[in-house]
Design a protein around this motif. Structure first.
Motif, PDB file in Angstrom:
ATOM      1  N   UNK A   1      10.824  10.048  -1.289  1.00  0.00           N
ATOM      2  CA  UNK A   1      11.464  11.283  -0.805  1.00  0.00           C
ATOM      3  C   UNK A   1      12.135  12.054  -1.929  1.00  0.00           C
ATOM      4  N   UNK A   2      12.421  11.377  -3.034  1.00  0.00           N
ATOM      5  CA  UNK A   2      13.054  12.051  -4.174  1.00  0.00           C
ATOM      6  C   UNK A   2      12.027  12.764  -5.060  1.00  0.00           C
ATOM      7  N   UNK A   3      10.728  12.537  -4.823  1.00  0.00           N
ATOM      8  CA  UNK A   3       9.696  13.173  -5.653  1.00  0.00           C
ATOM      9  C   UNK A   3       9.686  14.677  -5.416  1.00  0.00           C
TER      10      UNK A   3
ATOM     11  N   UNK B   1       5.584   2.051   1.658  1.00  0.00           N
ATOM     12  CA  UNK B   1       6.368   0.915   2.148  1.00  0.00           C
ATOM     13  C   UNK B   1       7.789   1.405   2.456  1.00  0.00           C
ATOM     14  N   UNK B   2       8.384   0.913   3.545  1.00  0.00           N
ATOM     15  CA  UNK B   2       9.680   1.449   3.977  1.00  0.00           C
ATOM     16  C   UNK B   2      10.730   1.311   2.885  1.00  0.00           C
ATOM     17  N   UNK B   3      10.654   0.241   2.107  1.00  0.00           N
ATOM     18  CA  UNK B   3      11.682   0.039   1.083  1.00  0.00           C
ATOM     19  C   UNK B   3      11.546   1.013  -0.078  1.00  0.00           C
TER      20      UNK B   3
ATOM     21  N   UNK C   1       0.819  -1.223   0.000  1.00  0.00           N
ATOM     22  CA  UNK C   1       0.000   0.000   0.000  1.00  0.00           C
ATOM     23  C   UNK C   1       0.853   1.274   0.000  1.00  0.00           C
ATOM     24  N   UNK C   2       0.577   2.142  -0.966  1.00  0.00           N
ATOM     25  CA  UNK C   2       1.063   3.526  -0.962  1.00  0.00           C
ATOM     26  C   UNK C   2      -0.187   4.396  -1.009  1.00  0.00           C
ATOM     27  N   UNK C   3      -0.295   5.376  -0.113  1.00  0.00           N
ATOM     28  CA  UNK C   3      -1.503   6.204  -0.096  1.00  0.00           C
ATOM     29  C   UNK C   3      -1.185   7.603   0.411  1.00  0.00           C
TER      30      UNK C   3
ATOM     31  N   UNK D   1       5.263   8.818   6.104  1.00  0.00           N
ATOM     32  CA  UNK D   1       5.105   7.765   7.116  1.00  0.00           C
ATOM     33  C   UNK D   1       5.369   6.430   6.424  1.00  0.00           C
ATOM     34  N   UNK D   2       6.281   5.616   6.945  1.00  0.00           N
ATOM     35  CA  UNK D   2       6.516   4.345   6.285  1.00  0.00           C
ATOM     36  C   UNK D   2       5.991   3.186   7.116  1.00  0.00           C
ATOM     37  N   UNK D   3       5.799   2.079   6.452  1.00  0.00           N
ATOM     38  CA  UNK D   3       5.359   0.846   7.108  1.00  0.00           C
ATOM     39  C   UNK D   3       6.216  -0.298   6.574  1.00  0.00           C
ATOM     40  N   UNK D   4       6.424  -1.306   7.412  1.00  0.00           N
ATOM     41  CA  UNK D   4       7.303  -2.431   7.061  1.00  0.00           C
ATOM     42  C   UNK D   4       6.474  -3.683   6.798  1.00  0.00           C
ATOM     43  N   UNK D   5       7.033  -4.587   5.999  1.00  0.00           N
ATOM     44  CA  UNK D   5       6.388  -5.879   5.761  1.00  0.00           C
ATOM     45  C   UNK D   5       6.068  -6.535   7.096  1.00  0.00           C
TER      46      UNK D   5
END
Ligand code: ZN
Ligand code: ZN
Length: 378
Positions: free
Chosen positions: A83-85, A75-77, A59-61, A94-98
């Motif tokens: 961040x480069x956008x 997603x953290x990866x 999920x990206x939102x 905000x990131x989330x991990x598997x």
């Protein structure tokens, strides 16, 4: 052969993206929504400049709600990419991990009972996850709730659309000089794709080559049919250049056109002109459709014009506003859309002529400017 490449336009700034996000949220509030959830796709690109390299089940939102800074859950990866956008400086990341539940993380940003607009491209599994994570929440189609969100283009967007149109025009001028007779439709389609890329497109979305009876099927792309002398050939091609779309159609004839083709082509040319001339600020979209359709109906071919007259174009090649009966949305300066009437005679031939047109204060302006007369190719 090296083509003269136009210089790439200056990228949109983080301030421009921030302004788009503010306007989207204001429009959402106006439409009775409590916020927006934007998934990867054209809206996310338009709002943040972020285009994930692969759209996957992770999920990206982007969550836009009134009492919080714009927040992008990634997603953290994929966080370094996000961040480069260009729009990243205006975002809380905000990131989330598997192993974590991303829908619960996204849901924590949404108020219980909220009515949210959500991207049409959202995966059902993510929407179902949000419904479960946020008690009483409900969701509406972003496109249906805010159809005109991206419809009015600013100066810098219009410059990109004009450049994409000019590249498509240069492609058409060159395709007139290639051989058609004796080659397959797919060969000419490959020429179109190569030329679009040579003229600066980064993406080719479609290269329709509908020869002879195949031209009567507006959804025909290109096939194995060998093009013959005497064929009418519908060419309809476009893609993205610097993130903005092109889309133009012309119909050519291989060798001398028949009287029938000349007649049908002239009716479509006049219909396209009538649709174009109907474009003015304040005029309802359906009036553009009606103007083009009247010419074709009066000529006796009304039953053979089997699609709407046009669609909006921007960061996608099909988006609101649509030039169709029943669409009462008034035209606004800066809107950009196709005017593309056609006549389709099953088993025989098709003719379509399409230009992208933008609304200026004084009326319509074409972003495609190649001759619309019937051209003869070899
Ligand atoms: Zn087209
Ligand atoms: Zn089109």
């Amino acid at each position: 052969m090296t083509q003269a490449q136009p210089r790439p336009p200056a990228p949109f700034t983080s301030d421009e993206y921030a302004a788009r996000m503010r306007r989207a949220l204001a429009d959402a509030t106006q439409a009775g929504l409590d916020g927006l959830i934007v998934m990867p796709g054209p809206e996310l690109v338009w709002l943040t400049g972020y285009r994930p390299t692969a759209i996957t089940e992770r999920l990206t939102a982007l969550v836009l709600v009134p009492d919080r800074e714009p927040t992008l859950l990634v997603p953290v990866l994929e966080r370094p990419d996000a961040e480069a956008a260009a729009g990243a400086p205006g975002l809380t990341m905000v990131d989330w991990a598997d192993g974590e539940d991303p829908c619960a993380r996204a849901g924590a940003l949404v108020h219980p009972g909220a009515t949210m607009g959500i991207s049409d491209s959202a995966w059902a599994m993510h929407l179902l996850g949000l419904q479960e994570a946020v008690p009483g929440s409900s969701y509406r189609s972003l496109t249906h709730s805010l159809p005109m969100l991206r419809a009015v283009k600013d100066e810098r967007e219009l410059a990109r659309l004009a450049a994409a149109g000019a590249a498509a025009d240069a492609t058409y001028e060159q395709i007139l000089r290639v051989r058609f007779a004796g080659r397959k439709e797919t060969d000419v389609a490959a020429d179109l794709a190569r030329l679009l890329l040579e003229h600066g497109h980064e993406q080719v979305d479609f290269t329709v080559v509908g020869s002879g009876p195949n031209g009567a099927n507006p959804h025909h792309e290109a096939g194995d049919r060998t093009i013959e002398v005497g064929d009418a050939v519908v060419l309809d091609f476009g893609g993205l250049m610097d993130g903005y779309g092109s889309d133009t159609s012309r119909t050519v004839c291989v060798g001398d056109p028949s009287a029938r083709l000349r007649e049908v082509h002239e009716v479509v040319r006049q219909a396209q002109q009538a649709g174009f001339e109907a474009v003015r600020p304040g005029v309802a979209c359906q009036e553009v459709d009606r103007a083009a359709r009247k010419v074709i109906t009066d000529a006796g071919y009304g039953e053979r014009f089997i699609h709407r007259t046009g669609h909006g174009i921007g960061t996608t090649t099909h988006e609101p506003p649509y030039m169709i009966e029943g669409e009462e949305q008034p035209l606004v300066p800066g809107m950009c859309f196709s005017v593309e009437p056609g006549i389709y005679l099953p088993g025989e031939l098709g003719v379509r002529i399409e230009d992208i047109v933008t609304v200026a204060e004084a009326g319509g302006q074409r972003l495609n400017n190649t001759a619309r007369e019937l051209r003869v190719v070899e």
